[in-house]
Design a protein around this motif. Structure first.
Motif, short mmCIF file in Angstrom:
data_model
loop_
_atom_site.label_atom_id
_atom_site.label_comp_id
_atom_site.label_asym_id
_atom_site.label_seq_id
_atom_site.Cartn_x
_atom_site.Cartn_y
_atom_site.Cartn_z
N VAL A 99 0.83 -1.20 0.00
CA VAL A 99 0.00 0.00 0.00
C VAL A 99 0.87 1.25 0.00
O VAL A 99 0.61 2.21 -0.75
N PHE A 102 2.13 1.74 -3.40
CA PHE A 102 1.09 2.15 -4.34
C PHE A 102 0.76 3.63 -4.23
O PHE A 102 0.47 4.29 -5.24
N ILE A 103 0.77 4.17 -3.01
CA ILE A 103 0.31 5.54 -2.81
C ILE A 103 1.12 6.54 -3.63
O ILE A 103 0.54 7.39 -4.34
N LEU A 106 0.22 6.25 -7.36
CA LEU A 106 -1.08 6.80 -7.73
C LEU A 106 -1.13 8.31 -7.61
O LEU A 106 -2.07 8.92 -8.11
N PRO A 565 -5.10 9.31 -3.46
CA PRO A 565 -4.83 7.89 -3.69
C PRO A 565 -5.22 6.99 -2.53
O PRO A 565 -5.58 5.82 -2.74
N TRP A 568 -8.69 6.13 -3.10
CA TRP A 568 -8.83 5.13 -4.17
C TRP A 568 -8.53 3.74 -3.64
O TRP A 568 -9.24 2.78 -3.96
N LEU A 569 -7.48 3.60 -2.86
CA LEU A 569 -7.12 2.29 -2.34
C LEU A 569 -8.19 1.75 -1.39
O LEU A 569 -8.49 0.56 -1.39
N TYR A 573 -10.24 -1.63 -1.98
CA TYR A 573 -10.23 -2.68 -0.97
C TYR A 573 -11.64 -3.13 -0.64
O TYR A 573 -11.93 -4.33 -0.60
#
Length: 592
Positions: A99, A102-103, A106, A565, A568-569, A573
């Motif tokens: 995570v 990813f942040i 994004l 972001p 979004w995650l 989820y």
């Protein structure tokens, strides 16, 4: 009539909408652009000769290759051990680290570039702290140089290197290394001989994605580099702004595309989903390239074998002090990389609450003045709504068309699937500035420059490819026997699709829609070429403020886009979490 009915049932027809948009907006203009570079119908290479005979152009060309190669090497040196540490971490820690990786990925590239201008500037975070501590008497030259360009590019592209490496590493059976250790191999030997060859598919994908992506960098070199650090993308953009003759622009774009094509020919673009086949091909190619080296080292290993055996017997029952030291080094490295990825965004968030007249860190007081400035300034809010409206339309269009294309591709023969998938993914595998020039050329022919329709089509070219990748990954694990079972119970094709297929691939569809929205909302390079002066999106407004450095409101905008972001995650989820019971119920739900 029967022939027409058979053709209508062929799933390949589902790819027609995506291919039609791609051909009209990107494919045909790309061919016409190439002919323009050759001065068609005369067909001469004078534009290429004019580019190559100028030393300044050649210097920019080699400089672009150098920056891309160095940035790719740095990303590999940082990304490979980081991906390995994430892969061997515990389940919960691995989820957190993924995570956190990813942040930044994004987050808008414009925001991340702005963050580094705040950190490295003459009045930035580092210089301000050093001046207050009395360690320096004048600001250090940390920005507008090659080092700053590398810092910015690596920060943006590092997640692009980590994610494909991680996807491959997580599929490697860790018991293979344990077996090698049980047979007397030391940890490094088992890693080098077992784990590393199996991870080469991820290395190839990561290197290819980072290198080609770095070739098309435009914003970061302009914001963080000096006049001597311009890349070919900046050169192409300046050509388009200063000249109405597209011949030299087209030649410059295809020279850049030729470099990307050369990288593709070396590393290849493998669309196979069979991990074992990929690994086998990777190992074979690397064995051929290292054959000469191994023929020498084999003799050295034979001589040293007796010494290795004696040393292994001595160290076999020793305490694992070195293992603890390696673990501490790994933890320190992981923390350092995560700080590097997260720190710029956190700095922007903290500075956006500054109470001073200018941005400062640490803030002298807490204030929401820059957020009030954002929501109270029509130029900012209009840019936000323009980006939001375009992104929603792009997400809807790309999700529908991309999902149909992915579904059709999953039902076609492997050869046709590979060819069509490669065609659909071209816009996200080419350097972005080249894609922008081709789309600009196509929209000029259609008379859509500076229109919302043209902007939606321009963004959809890349967003469709993103949706196809995500939905296709979902369909690769789809059990088609469920559809066959439904049809055997007299369920029609539409009923089977709505009650069986859609519930099982819904997470991929929603994920594709989210990423298509992000792709459009954050797009700035193509937008700057095709929007004209009539449409100003939020990234374009931010880019103008970064260039002029006159409005601290951009800190509040950057803060909002850094937090986005996370939302979004969370949405992705909960989409996945809620889809699990739905997927389990699909077997028990009556079909007729």
């Amino acid at each position: 009539m029967e022939t027409l009915q058979k053709l209508s049932r062929m799933p390949i027809w589902l790819t027609v909408p995506a291919l039609a948009i791609l051909l009209v907006v990107f494919g045909v203009p790309m061919v016409l652009l190439f002919l323009t570079s050759l001065n068609a119908p005369a067909l001469s290479i004078v534009n290429y000769q004019s580019f190559l005979i100028q030393p300044a152009n050649v210097r920019v060309l080699f400089q672009t290759i150098e920056v891309s190669v160095v940035a790719t090497a740095i990303c590999l040196l940082l990304g490979y051990p980081m991906a390995y540490l994430i892969a061997i971490a515990s389940k919960h820690l691995r989820a957190v680290l993924i995570v956190l990786t990813f942040i930044p990925w994004l987050t808008s590239g414009v925001v991340r570039t702005y963050a580094w201008t705040v950190i490295l500037g003459d009045r930035g975070l580092i210089n301000s702290l050093l001046l207050k501590m009395g360690l320096i008497s004048s600001p250090l030259e940390l920005i507008y140089n090659r080092t700053a360009v590398y810092i910015g590019i690596v920060h943006i592209m590092l997640p692009v290197m980590i994610l494909p490496l991680l996807s491959v590493m997580m599929g490697i059976d860790k018991s293979l290394m344990a077996a090698a250790n049980s047979m007397g191999a030391r940890p490094f030997a088992s890693f080098w001989r077992v784990f590393f060859p199996l991870s080469l598919a991820g290395v190839r994908s990561g290197v290819l994605l980072v290198f080609v992506g770095s070739l098309g960098f435009y914003i970061t070199p302009a914001a963080l580099g000096g006049l001597r650090d311009a890349m070919l993308s900046n050169f192409i953009a300046s050509q388009m702004a200063a000249s109405i003759d597209l011949g030299p622009v087209a030649a410059s774009a295809f020279i850049l595309l030729g470099i990307a094509a050369f990288a593709l020919s070396i590393f290849g673009l493998n669309l196979s989903t069979q991990h074992g086949v990929v690994v086998q091909k990777e190992r074979k190619s690397w064995q051929l390239s290292l054959l000469a080296f191994r023929s020498v080292t084999v003799h050295v290993n034979e001589v040293a074998a007796s010494f290795k055996a004696a040393r292994w017997r001595v160290q076999l029952y020793q305490a694992a002090g070195k293992g603890n030291r390696s673990k501490l080094i790994g933890i320190f490295f992981m923390v350092a990389v995560m700080i590097y990825l997260q720190f710029p965004g956190l700095i922007v968030i903290a500075m956006s609450f500054s109470a001073g007249a200018v941005l400062e860190f640490p803030p002298s007081g807490f204030s929401l003045q820059w957020y009030r400035s954002f929501f109270g300034d029509p130029t900012w809010t209009d840019a936000f709504w323009a980006s939001l409206q375009v992104a929603i339309i792009v997400a809807i269009l790309s999700t529908i068309v991309g999902t149909l294309a992915a579904f059709g591709l999953s039902r076609t023969s492997p050869r046709v699937r590979s060819f069509l998938t490669l065609a659909i993914l071209m816009p996200i595998t080419f350097p972005l500035i080249v894609v922008g020039v081709a789309i600009y050329f196509g929209l000029v022919k259609l008379g859509l420059i500076g229109t919302a329709t043209g902007l939606v089509l321009a963004h959809s070219v890349g967003a469709m490819g993103t949706v196809v990748v995500i939905v296709s990954a979902n369909l690769s694990n789809f059990d088609r026997r469920l559809e066959q079972a439904a049809m055997s119970m007299r369920a029609g094709p539409l009923q089977t699709f709505s009650k069986i297929t859609i519930p099982l691939i819904r997470p991929g569809i929603i994920g594709g829609a989210v990423f298509a929205f992000i792709h459009s909302f954050d797009e700035v390079v193509v937008t700057s070429l095709v929007s004209g002066f009539s449409i100003r999106t939020l990234p374009l407004k931010m880019l103008e403020n970064i260039s002029n450095q006159i409005d601290p409101t951009i800190a509040a905008v950057g803060s909002l886009l850094t937090v986005l972001p996370v939302l979004w995650l969370i949405a992705l989820y909960f989409t996945w979490w809620k889809s699990r019971p739905l997927a389990r119920k699909v077997h028990a739900e009556p079909l007729i």
